[in-house]
Design an enzyme around this catalytic site. Structure first.
Site, PDB file in Angstrom:
ATOM      1  N   ALA A 125      23.564 -11.785  -9.000  1.00 13.21           N
ATOM      2  CA  ALA A 125      23.139 -11.438 -10.358  1.00 13.21           C
ATOM      3  C   ALA A 125      23.579 -12.524 -11.331  1.00 13.21           C
ATOM      4  O   ALA A 125      22.909 -12.781 -12.334  1.00 13.21           O
ATOM      5  CB  ALA A 125      23.722 -10.095 -10.769  1.00 13.21           C
TER       6      ALA A 125
ATOM      7  N   HIS B 106      25.273  -6.053  -3.914  1.00 13.96           N
ATOM      8  CA  HIS B 106      26.571  -5.559  -3.447  1.00 13.96           C
ATOM      9  C   HIS B 106      27.150  -4.453  -4.323  1.00 13.96           C
ATOM     10  O   HIS B 106      28.163  -3.845  -3.966  1.00 13.96           O
ATOM     11  CB  HIS B 106      27.567  -6.705  -3.227  1.00 13.96           C
TER      12      HIS B 106
ATOM     13  N   CYS C 158      37.043 -10.499 -12.140  1.00 12.07           N
ATOM     14  CA  CYS C 158      37.346 -11.851 -12.635  1.00 12.07           C
ATOM     15  C   CYS C 158      38.523 -11.792 -13.605  1.00 12.07           C
ATOM     16  O   CYS C 158      39.460 -12.575 -13.521  1.00 12.07           O
ATOM     17  CB  CYS C 158      36.149 -12.460 -13.341  1.00 12.07           C
TER      18      CYS C 158
HETATM   19  N1  PLP Z   1      26.977  -8.313 -14.404  1.00 12.90           N
HETATM   20  C1  PLP Z   1      27.786  -7.262 -14.228  1.00 12.90           C
HETATM   21  C2  PLP Z   1      27.769  -6.151 -15.219  1.00 12.90           C
HETATM   22  C3  PLP Z   1      28.631  -7.209 -13.121  1.00 12.90           C
HETATM   23  O1  PLP Z   1      29.440  -6.174 -12.961  1.00 12.90           O
HETATM   24  C4  PLP Z   1      28.608  -8.287 -12.201  1.00 12.90           C
HETATM   25  C5  PLP Z   1      29.541  -8.315 -11.050  1.00 12.90           C
HETATM   26  O2  PLP Z   1      30.720  -8.227 -11.197  1.00 12.90           O
HETATM   27  C6  PLP Z   1      27.732  -9.347 -12.416  1.00 12.90           C
HETATM   28  C7  PLP Z   1      26.934  -9.326 -13.542  1.00 12.90           C
HETATM   29  C8  PLP Z   1      27.641 -10.489 -11.467  1.00 12.90           C
HETATM   30  O3  PLP Z   1      27.050 -10.054 -10.258  1.00 12.90           O
HETATM   31  P1  PLP Z   1      27.141 -10.932  -8.904  1.00 12.90           P
HETATM   32  O4  PLP Z   1      28.428 -10.551  -8.264  1.00 12.90           O
HETATM   33  O5  PLP Z   1      25.950 -10.519  -8.099  1.00 12.90           O
HETATM   34  O6  PLP Z   1      27.083 -12.348  -9.325  1.00 12.90           O
END
Ligand code: PLP
Length: 375
Positions: A69, A199, A318
């Site tokens: 994402a 995921h 993170c």
């Molecule tokens: N946006 C939100 C709200 C998320 O919780 C996350 C993942 O932690 C992401 C974006 C990023 O997703 P990805 O782990 O597929 O890069």
């Protein structure tokens, strides 16, 4: 180990595991090659794409697979700016919210360093955007408004349909980060671009998707072999696409049942935690599988270290790693100390009532023990 970190990632569903298995060892053909195996892989990918599109549930657009994402959000933002520049459109402004994921905020910051005019709107103490504020900020220079549906740290729901309608009125596009919403609740009609991730819905890591309304496609992001209609080159992974498709199919089938389960867990968790906790963010506008709470005099990092048998977190995965207090909690107006005494419990499809209440009991006991030490 009791797993209460469903916002960071979710356990792979057994159905997903089974669907992916043949595509890992036996069926290894390149889905873009004209061989029989290639056609079979391509067909499986197209079935998976339909499942992901159905789970997103919006009309008038289609999905391109990405590596995450994060990639989908980067593509949506940078590609929309690129497309506007190629069209020589005057619009040079992005509006987003202070509580967005780093994948949006950091991309917007980078675009700002490249000359984009960036406005990051604050949210209220409940985590919600004030629509009057958005109305005042929107003008004919705005190219795109980016807002997430379910916040990953506090579970708060933004009024995405209203935000999209307001953006459209001013001729702007709307990007919705629906990573935490997919499969958990209905994504409202309105957004032109939607980013999702496998995921977070019991699928594999390493694959996401960008849903694009027809006519609102960003400029191509990765150049090369011309896959994904020439917009996102790179050989697709049949096993990851099939896994994402299986997870999306299951999410559609189980959405209501999962939601009811999570709603019951929310009530049970609050009861098991007992008094002394404050919920961060709106309790009315939220997804109930995310419980972000704080308690005075608690050192959340120590709580995490003391309770190694329970997997929970301090906010986004993170933020937990960085040692910095969460930007989302700071955006709610929490001071440094309150942000440092906040924890996030995330639960979902495979969480049992018993393990959740056991874990909440342990967390509450450990928090009380810390309070006694301080006193
Ligand atoms: N946006 C939100 C709200 C998320 O919780 C996350 C993942 O932690 C992401 C974006 C990023 O997703 P990805 O782990 O597929 O890069």
């Amino acid at each position: 180990m009791i797993y209460l970190d469903y916002q960071a990632t979710t356990p792979i569903a057994p159905e997903v595991d089974a669907a992916m298995a043949p595509w890992i060892a036996q069926k290894f053909a390149n889905p873009h090659s004209p061989s029989r195996g290639g056609h079979e892989a391509e067909a499986a990918i197209e079935v998976a794409r339909k499942h992901v599109e159905r789970a997103i549930g919006l009309h008038g657009g289609s999905v391109a697979f990405t590596g995450s994402a994060t990639e989908a959000l980067n593509w949506a933002l940078k590609g929309t700016v690129e497309a506007a520049r190629a069209d020589r459109r005057e619009r040079n402004r992005i509006i987003t919210l202070a509580t967005e994921h780093a994948a949006v905020l950091d991309t917007c910051e980078w675009l700002a360093s490249q000359g984009i005019d960036l406005t990051v709107l604050p949210v209220g103490r409940d985590g919600l955007l004030d629509l009057d504020l958005l109305e005042r900020e929107l003008d004919e220079r705005v190219l795109i408004v980016a807002a997430m549906l379910v916040n990953n740290e506090i579970g708060v729901l933004q009024p995405v349909a209203e935000i999209a309608a307001m953006a459209h009125q001013r001729g702007a596009l709307m990007l919705c980060d629906a990573v935490q919403a997919l499969g958990r609740l209905r994504i409202p009609e309105g957004p032109d671009l939607v980013a999702v991730s496998a995921h977070k819905i019991h699928g594999p890591k390493g694959i996401g998707a960008l849903w694009m309304r027809e006519g609102a496609e960003p400029a191509p992001f990765i150049h090369g072999g011309g896959q994904e209609r020439g917009m996102r080159s790179g050989t697709l992974s049949p096993q990851l696409c099939v896994g994402f498709g299986a997870a999306a199919k299951l999410a559609v089938e189980r959405c209501d049942r999962d939601y009811d389960h999570v709603q019951r867990l929310w009530t049970a968790a609050i009861k098991a935690l007992g008094p002394g906790w404050t919920i961060n963010g709106s309790t009315a506008h939220r997804y109930p599988g995310n419980l972000n709470i704080r308690r005075d005099a608690v050192d959340a990092a120590r709580l995490l270290a003391d309770l190694r048998e329970i997997a929970f977190s301090l906010g986004s995965a993170c933020a937990s790693g960085s040692g910095r207090p969460s930007h989302v909690l700071r955006a709610l107006g929490l001071d440094y100390r309150q942000a440092r005494s906040s924890i996030r419990l995330g639960f979902g499809r495979y969480t049992t009532h018993e393990e959740l209440t056991d874990a909440c009991g342990e967390i509450a006991a450990a928090a009380r023990a810390q309070e006694h030490l301080v006193a």
